[in-house]
Every structure is written in C-alpha cells, then in structure tokens.
Motif scaffolding. Structure first.
Motif, PDB file in Angstrom:
ATOM      1  N   GLN A 110      29.601  70.742  31.728  1.00  9.87           N
ATOM      2  CA  GLN A 110      30.940  70.969  31.191  1.00  9.87           C
ATOM      3  C   GLN A 110      31.997  70.574  32.216  1.00  9.87           C
ATOM      4  OE1 GLN A 110      31.709  75.061  30.165  1.00  9.87           O
ATOM      5  NE2 GLN A 110      33.872  74.708  29.735  1.00  9.87           N
ATOM      6  N   ALA A 111      31.799  70.978  33.461  1.00 13.49           N
ATOM      7  CA  ALA A 111      32.733  70.630  34.525  1.00 13.49           C
ATOM      8  C   ALA A 111      32.789  69.118  34.713  1.00 13.49           C
ATOM      9  CB  ALA A 111      32.333  71.312  35.827  1.00 13.49           C
ATOM     10  N   GLY A 112      31.622  68.464  34.700  1.00 13.34           N
ATOM     11  CA  GLY A 112      31.576  67.019  34.877  1.00 13.34           C
ATOM     12  C   GLY A 112      32.332  66.275  33.796  1.00 13.34           C
ATOM     13  N   ARG A 113      32.208  66.734  32.549  1.00  9.89           N
ATOM     14  CA  ARG A 113      32.925  66.082  31.445  1.00  9.89           C
ATOM     15  C   ARG A 113      34.433  66.182  31.612  1.00  9.89           C
ATOM     16  NH1 ARG A 113      28.709  68.504  28.329  1.00  9.89           N
ATOM     17  NH2 ARG A 113      30.066  70.268  27.845  1.00  9.89           N
ATOM     18  N   LEU A 114      34.881  67.218  32.319  1.00 11.68           N
ATOM     19  CA  LEU A 114      36.313  67.429  32.540  1.00 11.68           C
ATOM     20  C   LEU A 114      36.793  66.800  33.845  1.00 11.68           C
ATOM     21  CD1 LEU A 114      36.521  71.177  31.422  1.00 11.68           C
ATOM     22  CD2 LEU A 114      37.400  69.193  30.178  1.00 11.68           C
ATOM     23  N   GLY A 115      35.892  66.086  34.533  1.00 14.20           N
ATOM     24  CA  GLY A 115      36.270  65.438  35.777  1.00 14.20           C
ATOM     25  C   GLY A 115      36.366  66.381  36.955  1.00 14.20           C
ATOM     26  N   ILE A 116      35.669  67.505  36.870  1.00 15.37           N
ATOM     27  CA  ILE A 116      35.700  68.511  37.933  1.00 15.37           C
ATOM     28  C   ILE A 116      34.465  68.374  38.813  1.00 15.37           C
ATOM     29  CG2 ILE A 116      35.717  70.991  38.447  1.00 15.37           C
ATOM     30  CD1 ILE A 116      37.028  71.421  35.701  1.00 15.37           C
ATOM     31  N   SER A 117      34.661  68.267  40.109  1.00 21.13           N
ATOM     32  CA  SER A 117      33.544  68.262  41.046  1.00 21.13           C
ATOM     33  C   SER A 117      32.915  69.650  41.053  1.00 21.13           C
ATOM     34  CB  SER A 117      34.032  67.893  42.449  1.00 21.13           C
ATOM     35  OG  SER A 117      33.007  68.044  43.400  1.00 21.13           O
ATOM     36  N   CYS A 118      31.627  69.729  40.745  1.00 28.23           N
ATOM     37  CA  CYS A 118      30.959  71.026  40.633  1.00 28.23           C
ATOM     38  C   CYS A 118      29.669  71.028  41.432  1.00 28.23           C
ATOM     39  CB  CYS A 118      30.677  71.354  39.168  1.00 28.23           C
ATOM     40  SG  CYS A 118      29.941  72.989  38.906  1.00 28.23           S
ATOM     41  N   ASP A 119      29.634  71.828  42.480  1.00 26.01           N
ATOM     42  CA  ASP A 119      28.451  71.922  43.331  1.00 26.01           C
ATOM     43  C   ASP A 119      27.832  73.309  43.155  1.00 26.01           C
ATOM     44  OD1 ASP A 119      26.589  71.254  45.397  1.00 26.01           O
ATOM     45  OD2 ASP A 119      27.764  72.477  46.776  1.00 26.01           O
ATOM     46  N   ILE A 120      26.553  73.352  42.764  1.00 27.87           N
ATOM     47  CA  ILE A 120      25.855  74.620  42.558  1.00 27.87           C
ATOM     48  C   ILE A 120      24.608  74.644  43.424  1.00 27.87           C
ATOM     49  CG2 ILE A 120      24.776  76.182  40.901  1.00 27.87           C
ATOM     50  CD1 ILE A 120      26.373  74.844  38.699  1.00 27.87           C
ATOM     51  N   ASP A 121      24.539  75.581  44.337  1.00 28.45           N
ATOM     52  CA  ASP A 121      23.387  75.711  45.228  1.00 28.45           C
ATOM     53  C   ASP A 121      22.565  76.928  44.800  1.00 28.45           C
ATOM     54  OD1 ASP A 121      21.648  75.420  47.384  1.00 28.45           O
ATOM     55  OD2 ASP A 121      22.873  76.695  48.682  1.00 28.45           O
ATOM     56  N   THR A 122      21.316  76.708  44.411  1.00 29.67           N
ATOM     57  CA  THR A 122      20.454  77.804  43.978  1.00 29.67           C
ATOM     58  C   THR A 122      19.289  77.962  44.947  1.00 29.67           C
ATOM     59  OG1 THR A 122      19.180  76.329  42.532  1.00 29.67           O
ATOM     60  CG2 THR A 122      21.038  77.490  41.548  1.00 29.67           C
ATOM     61  N   GLN A 123      19.144  79.164  45.486  1.00 28.97           N
ATOM     62  CA  GLN A 123      18.071  79.457  46.425  1.00 28.97           C
ATOM     63  C   GLN A 123      17.374  80.762  46.036  1.00 28.97           C
ATOM     64  OE1 GLN A 123      19.100  78.980  50.619  1.00 28.97           O
ATOM     65  NE2 GLN A 123      20.872  77.740  50.057  1.00 28.97           N
ATOM     66  N   ILE A 124      17.083  80.890  44.752  1.00 31.25           N
ATOM     67  CA  ILE A 124      16.392  82.078  44.255  1.00 31.25           C
ATOM     68  C   ILE A 124      15.210  81.630  43.404  1.00 31.25           C
ATOM     69  CG2 ILE A 124      18.384  83.629  44.296  1.00 31.25           C
ATOM     70  CD1 ILE A 124      18.775  83.049  41.334  1.00 31.25           C
ATOM     71  N   SER A 125      14.177  82.465  43.338  1.00 32.58           N
ATOM     72  CA  SER A 125      12.996  82.135  42.548  1.00 32.58           C
ATOM     73  C   SER A 125      12.614  83.266  41.594  1.00 32.58           C
ATOM     74  CB  SER A 125      11.817  81.839  43.480  1.00 32.58           C
ATOM     75  OG  SER A 125      11.554  82.966  44.312  1.00 32.58           O
TER      76      SER A 125
END
Length: 235
Positions: A110-125
């Motif tokens: 959704q962020a990408g379609r709006l031209g928003i840089s979106c960085d998500i870091d996931t470190q959980i299992s």
C-alpha cells in the motif's frame, strides 16, 4: 416496574454492543482472510518464477559468459537487469504468524503504491498474541503512518518487530508535515477514508495494549512521529 424496565434496557444494550463487537470481528476476519489469500498467491507466483529462472539458468549463464569473453560489460549489466526485473517484488515476511506476515506485506505494498518509502525489519519467529489484537494495533498504526507520510514531499515509514526478552517490541516511525493536534493523549484525524482499521483509532490501540498488559510510548517532533509498543509474547 421502572426498575424492571431499566434492567431490560441495560440487558438489551449489552446484547446490542455484543452483536456490534461480533460483527466487527467478523468483518475484520474477512479482511484478514482476503489478505492472506492474496499474500500466499503472490508467494506462489514468485516461487514459480524462481523455478523457471533456475530451469533456464544454464542458458542465461552461457549468454553472460559470451558477453564476458567479449568484455562487453554494458551488455552483462543490461542482461542481469532484465533477469532481476522479470522477478516479482514480493518480499516474504517471516514473522511466525501468517496473519501478521500478510498484514505487513499488504501495508508495505500500500505504501509503495502511494510512492512512500517503507522499510520493515522483522526479527521474530513466534507470535503468541491473538490475531484480532495484533491486527488492531499494527494495522491501525500503519494506516495512521501512511496517511500522515503521503502528505509530505519525501514520504517515508520505518517499522521494526523484534523479540525483547519475553516481549514483542513493535516500533514505527513516519514523517509528517502537518501540525499534530493532541488533547489528553488523543489525536484528532484528518482522514477521509473511514474503513475498519482507520476507525479503530489510537484510543482503542491503547486499550488493546493495556488489555494485553503491554506498554505504549508515543512521541513526536515537528517532522517525525514515533510509536513504541511492548507486548508480552511468551514462547
């Protein structure tokens, strides 16, 4: 007689609230099911692309080797660019929860379609938190962040999830370019799109965090909004 009427009214009101609550959960569950279905379909598509690329890799390497013998580095660069561009941009989110993974993936798209840089870091299992609560918290906060960021000239959102001791730590930051209106810990909204997650609001996020015996910290500057949440997440 009056006392009996009061009891009947209270009982009817409680039932009405219960029906609304169940209806809301049902609608949100439908949204989650749809998100998961779309997410898994995209993962299958990328997997098929990877299988296809692997099958043809020998031929691709022969072509690249030919360009290398000619020392035609421009052709090598262009050919590799074509290979990578033919792959989809689906980024698997490994969180230990299909609901959370598909939710994060959907918000990043959704962020990408709006031209928003979106960085998500996931470190959980592992996620021990129920689907409704995690969706209420993370879905709403991402919607708020995206809505605020898209009004800026260089929009960005940055989020991370990690295990901190026995707690799941969720942090989300975003840029903003409007004056924040806060009163008694509540923030007014300028949103025109009143979908399910938009309507839940910071107030309900605080309530869910409290019900889970978690902690929430919200702070902001003139151009950045920051939320940090700790939720019990026992193995």
């Amino acid at each position: 007689m009056i006392f009996l009427l009061i009891i009947m009214c209270v009982s009817s009101y409680d039932k009405f609230l219960s029906i609304i609550d169940e209806n809301t959960k049902y609608k949100i569950q439908l949204e989650l099911d749809k998100m998961q279905e779309e997410y898994f379909a995209q993962l299958d598509e990328k997997l098929n692309e990877l299988h296809s690329l692997r099958h043809d890799m020998k031929n691709h390497l022969i072509v690249i080797d030919g360009y290398a013998k000619q020392e035609n580095y421009t052709k090598i660069h262009d050919y590799i660019s074509v290979l990578t561009n033919n792959l989809s941009t689906t980024d698997p989110m490994d969180t230990g929860s299909s609901v959370l993974s598909s939710l994060l993936h959907q918000k990043k798209q959704q962020a990408g379609r709006l031209g928003i840089s979106c960085d998500i870091d996931t470190q959980i299992s592992h996620v021990a938190i129920d689907d409704f609560s995690i969706t209420t918290i993370i879905g709403n906060l991402f919607d708020n962040a995206i809505t605020a960021a898209q009004k800026c000239s260089s929009p960005w959102v940055c989020a991370s999830l990690s295990q901190s001791g026995s707690y799941l730590e969720f942090t989300i930051d975003n840029c903003h370019c409007e004056k924040i209106k806060e009163k008694n810990g509540e923030f007014s909204t300028t949103k025109k799109d009143k979908n399910l997650l938009h309507g839940i609001g910071i107030k309900n996020v605080r309530k869910v965090v409290s019900d889970l015996n978690g902690q929430i910290d919200i702070c902001y500057t003139d151009d950045t909004f920051h939320v940090n949440i700790l939720l019990p997440n026992y193995e």
